[in-house]
Design a protein around this motif. Structure first.
Motif, mmCIF file in Angstrom:
data_model
loop_
_atom_site.group_PDB
_atom_site.id
_atom_site.type_symbol
_atom_site.label_atom_id
_atom_site.label_comp_id
_atom_site.label_asym_id
_atom_site.label_seq_id
_atom_site.Cartn_x
_atom_site.Cartn_y
_atom_site.Cartn_z
ATOM 1 N N ARG A 1 -15.217 -37.944 16.083
ATOM 2 C CA ARG A 1 -16.329 -38.210 16.758
ATOM 3 C C ARG A 1 -17.653 -36.948 16.580
ATOM 4 O O ARG A 1 -18.737 -37.335 16.412
ATOM 5 C CB ARG A 1 -15.917 -37.850 18.153
ATOM 6 C CG ARG A 1 -15.588 -39.186 19.033
ATOM 7 C CD ARG A 1 -15.392 -38.841 20.547
ATOM 8 N NE ARG A 1 -14.418 -37.864 20.864
ATOM 9 C CZ ARG A 1 -13.035 -38.155 21.281
ATOM 10 N NH1 ARG A 1 -12.537 -39.281 20.708
ATOM 11 N NH2 ARG A 1 -12.614 -36.850 21.263
ATOM 12 N N ILE A 2 -17.127 -35.644 16.083
ATOM 13 C CA ILE A 2 -17.928 -34.512 15.885
ATOM 14 C C ILE A 2 -18.615 -35.184 14.582
ATOM 15 O O ILE A 2 -20.031 -34.807 14.541
ATOM 16 C CB ILE A 2 -17.132 -33.316 15.548
ATOM 17 C CG1 ILE A 2 -16.646 -32.812 16.954
ATOM 18 C CG2 ILE A 2 -17.876 -32.416 14.949
ATOM 19 C CD1 ILE A 2 -15.619 -31.782 16.800
ATOM 20 N N ILE A 3 -17.943 -35.566 13.560
ATOM 21 C CA ILE A 3 -18.646 -36.008 12.472
ATOM 22 C C ILE A 3 -19.931 -37.002 12.685
ATOM 23 O O ILE A 3 -21.035 -37.063 12.145
ATOM 24 C CB ILE A 3 -17.778 -36.310 11.094
ATOM 25 C CG1 ILE A 3 -16.990 -35.079 10.854
ATOM 26 C CG2 ILE A 3 -18.479 -36.530 9.644
ATOM 27 C CD1 ILE A 3 -15.761 -35.316 10.168
ATOM 28 N N ILE A 4 -19.373 -38.107 13.365
ATOM 29 C CA ILE A 4 -20.294 -39.281 13.472
ATOM 30 C C ILE A 4 -21.225 -38.877 14.333
ATOM 31 O O ILE A 4 -22.476 -39.393 13.790
ATOM 32 C CB ILE A 4 -19.360 -40.443 13.903
ATOM 33 C CG1 ILE A 4 -18.304 -40.934 12.748
ATOM 34 C CG2 ILE A 4 -20.282 -41.591 14.352
ATOM 35 C CD1 ILE A 4 -17.562 -42.164 13.178
ATOM 36 N N SER A 5 -21.118 -38.261 15.297
ATOM 37 C CA SER A 5 -22.050 -37.857 16.166
ATOM 38 C C SER A 5 -23.250 -36.988 15.316
ATOM 39 O O SER A 5 -24.495 -37.043 15.561
ATOM 40 C CB SER A 5 -21.942 -37.235 17.489
ATOM 41 O OG SER A 5 -21.416 -35.993 17.542
ATOM 42 N N GLY A 6 -22.866 -36.031 14.623
ATOM 43 C CA GLY A 6 -23.451 -35.218 13.622
ATOM 44 C C GLY A 6 -24.389 -36.209 12.593
ATOM 45 O O GLY A 6 -25.547 -35.944 12.424
ATOM 46 N N ALA B 1 -15.331 -29.932 12.180
ATOM 47 C CA ALA B 1 -14.296 -30.823 12.390
ATOM 48 C C ALA B 1 -12.886 -30.171 11.960
ATOM 49 O O ALA B 1 -12.003 -30.229 12.843
ATOM 50 C CB ALA B 1 -14.319 -31.960 11.046
ATOM 51 N N GLY B 2 -13.021 -28.860 11.044
ATOM 52 C CA GLY B 2 -11.849 -28.356 10.907
ATOM 53 C C GLY B 2 -11.724 -27.330 12.259
ATOM 54 O O GLY B 2 -10.598 -27.016 12.449
ATOM 55 N N GLU B 3 -12.697 -26.952 12.844
ATOM 56 C CA GLU B 3 -12.374 -26.137 14.207
ATOM 57 C C GLU B 3 -11.838 -27.088 15.072
ATOM 58 O O GLU B 3 -10.796 -26.642 16.012
ATOM 59 C CB GLU B 3 -13.959 -25.769 14.806
ATOM 60 C CG GLU B 3 -14.581 -24.685 14.127
ATOM 61 C CD GLU B 3 -15.943 -24.483 14.191
ATOM 62 O OE1 GLU B 3 -16.475 -24.800 15.468
ATOM 63 O OE2 GLU B 3 -16.692 -23.773 13.500
ATOM 64 N N ALA B 4 -11.980 -28.444 15.270
ATOM 65 C CA ALA B 4 -11.254 -29.109 16.084
ATOM 66 C C ALA B 4 -9.842 -29.279 15.695
ATOM 67 O O ALA B 4 -8.742 -29.371 16.431
ATOM 68 C CB ALA B 4 -12.104 -30.707 16.088
ATOM 69 N N HIS B 5 -9.576 -29.530 14.238
ATOM 70 C CA HIS B 5 -8.332 -29.609 13.860
ATOM 71 C C HIS B 5 -7.492 -28.391 14.408
ATOM 72 O O HIS B 5 -6.456 -28.244 15.016
ATOM 73 C CB HIS B 5 -8.088 -29.383 12.285
ATOM 74 C CG HIS B 5 -8.870 -30.668 11.659
ATOM 75 N ND1 HIS B 5 -8.833 -30.504 10.254
ATOM 76 C CD2 HIS B 5 -9.215 -31.947 11.828
ATOM 77 C CE1 HIS B 5 -9.431 -31.797 9.749
ATOM 78 N NE2 HIS B 5 -9.779 -32.578 11.021
ATOM 79 N N MET B 6 -8.161 -27.131 14.264
ATOM 80 C CA MET B 6 -7.552 -25.785 14.717
ATOM 81 C C MET B 6 -7.161 -25.774 16.082
ATOM 82 O O MET B 6 -6.370 -25.045 16.308
ATOM 83 C CB MET B 6 -8.250 -24.605 14.109
ATOM 84 C CG MET B 6 -8.257 -24.640 12.531
ATOM 85 S SD MET B 6 -6.631 -24.854 11.641
ATOM 86 C CE MET B 6 -5.741 -23.533 12.429
ATOM 87 N N ARG B 7 -8.135 -26.320 16.943
ATOM 88 C CA ARG B 7 -7.851 -26.352 18.286
ATOM 89 C C ARG B 7 -6.519 -27.018 18.766
ATOM 90 O O ARG B 7 -5.865 -26.770 19.793
ATOM 91 C CB ARG B 7 -8.970 -27.016 19.031
ATOM 92 C CG ARG B 7 -10.158 -26.084 19.143
ATOM 93 C CD ARG B 7 -11.066 -26.584 20.276
ATOM 94 N NE ARG B 7 -11.724 -27.739 19.914
ATOM 95 C CZ ARG B 7 -12.913 -27.811 19.097
ATOM 96 N NH1 ARG B 7 -13.493 -26.743 18.844
ATOM 97 N NH2 ARG B 7 -13.472 -29.062 18.879
ATOM 98 N N HIS B 8 -6.213 -27.992 17.944
ATOM 99 C CA HIS B 8 -4.977 -28.756 18.300
ATOM 100 C C HIS B 8 -3.686 -28.419 17.464
ATOM 101 O O HIS B 8 -2.491 -28.763 17.617
ATOM 102 C CB HIS B 8 -5.101 -30.103 17.878
ATOM 103 C CG HIS B 8 -6.275 -30.582 19.111
ATOM 104 N ND1 HIS B 8 -5.937 -30.899 20.428
ATOM 105 C CD2 HIS B 8 -7.398 -31.034 18.884
ATOM 106 C CE1 HIS B 8 -7.129 -31.347 20.890
ATOM 107 N NE2 HIS B 8 -7.935 -31.305 20.187
#
Ligand code: IPD
Ligand code: CA
Ligand code: CA
Length: 262
Positions: free
Chosen positions: A56-61, A22-29
């Motif tokens: 979405r990443i956390i819930i699908s995980g 999830a943190g990687e997703a934050h950092m992309r934006h």
């Protein structure tokens, strides 16, 4: 073991893995040109594409590894199953900071078993700070055990607070508490991520933190981390229309703060 493959240690590892993704997703934006903020309740309550992608990443995980577990997550609400295990997720805590390019934001993932806090993970990707706790096993920052401060007086204490999203329209907005408490402290801060505020009390970087109108996803992971680090955590107001009114502090100043809060 709670259910097959879901002992607290494996749940903790799974939660930390999801928090990093999830943190990687934050950092992309983060600080990206053209990042849009969308208002929810009002202009003080915002969401971005990073909140939604991280969720979405956390819930699908969780869905792929623990399909029977119950999930409560800020942007998508609650799923219903009969599981004893509930994940409580704030996919991006501190969206206002995030949308401004300020580095204090986090992802918060808590796991309750039979209604009790069992696992807490708060990860601040820009700072690369991973806080975690399992009930009864202490609290950790990047693998090192942490404990709250040993302050005993307000004049040496640094605390943080926050303000409700309807601060413009509801006079019950914490300014009276600030007026009463701020002059008594060494310093007062408004950091902008409730989950990190609680972890910073856990690590002794703050000596206290209070806020009103919080939700389960803001506090569930951080309160376990704070308690496991020896801090006191409780509600300073109960049963009214201001949601969760949380107070966390090193035990030596908890009562002094609680007595001043209204
Ligand atoms: C907010 C942050 C902020 C606090 C607000 C929360 P969000 O969460 O934790 O510090 O003051 O009460 O709603 O909206 O960024 O997830
Ligand atoms: Ca939040
Ligand atoms: Ca959020």
């Amino acid at each position: 073991m709670t259910e097959e493959g879901t002992g607290t240690e494996s749940l903790l590892q799974a939660a930390m893995e999801m928090a990093r993704k999830a943190g990687e997703a934050h950092m992309r934006h983060f600080r990206s040109a053209g990042l849009q903020t969308e208002a929810k309740f009002n202009e003080s309550d915002v969401v971005t594409v990073a909140d939604k992608e991280a969720e979405r990443i956390i819930i699908s995980g969780i869905r792929s590894r623990f399909p029977a577990h119950f999930i409560l997550s800020e942007e998508s609400g609650a799923s219903h199953t009969g599981s004893r295990i509930r994940w409580i997720i704030d996919p991006l805590d501190g969206t206002t900071n995030f949308s401004q390019g300020l580095p204090l934001f986090s992802v918060s993932i808590a796991i309750e078993i039979d209604g009790e806090d069992a696992v807490g993970v708060v990860y601040a990707p820009r700072l690369d700070e991973m806080f975690c706790a399992v009930k009864g096993s202490g609290a950790f920052l990047n693998g090192e055990r942490i404990s709250c401060s040993s302050k005993t007086t307000l004049d040496k204490a640094v605390a943080a607070t926050g303000f409700p999203v309807d601060k413009d329209s509801n006079p019950d907005n914490n300014l009276d508490n600030v007026a009463r408490i701020m002059p008594r402290l060494r310093g007062l801060r408004r950091l902008g991520s409730a989950a990190l505020d609680l972890c910073y009390v856990a690590a002794g970087f703050l000596d206290g933190y209070w806020e009103m109108n919080l939700h389960e996803w803001d506090v569930a992971a951080g309160r376990l981390i704070a308690r496991e680090a020896g801090a006191a955590y409780g509600l300073w107001r109960n049963g009214d229309d201001r949601g969760i009114c949380a107070l966390a502090a090193t035990p030596g100043i908890y009562r002094s703060l609680a007595d001043l809060l209204e």
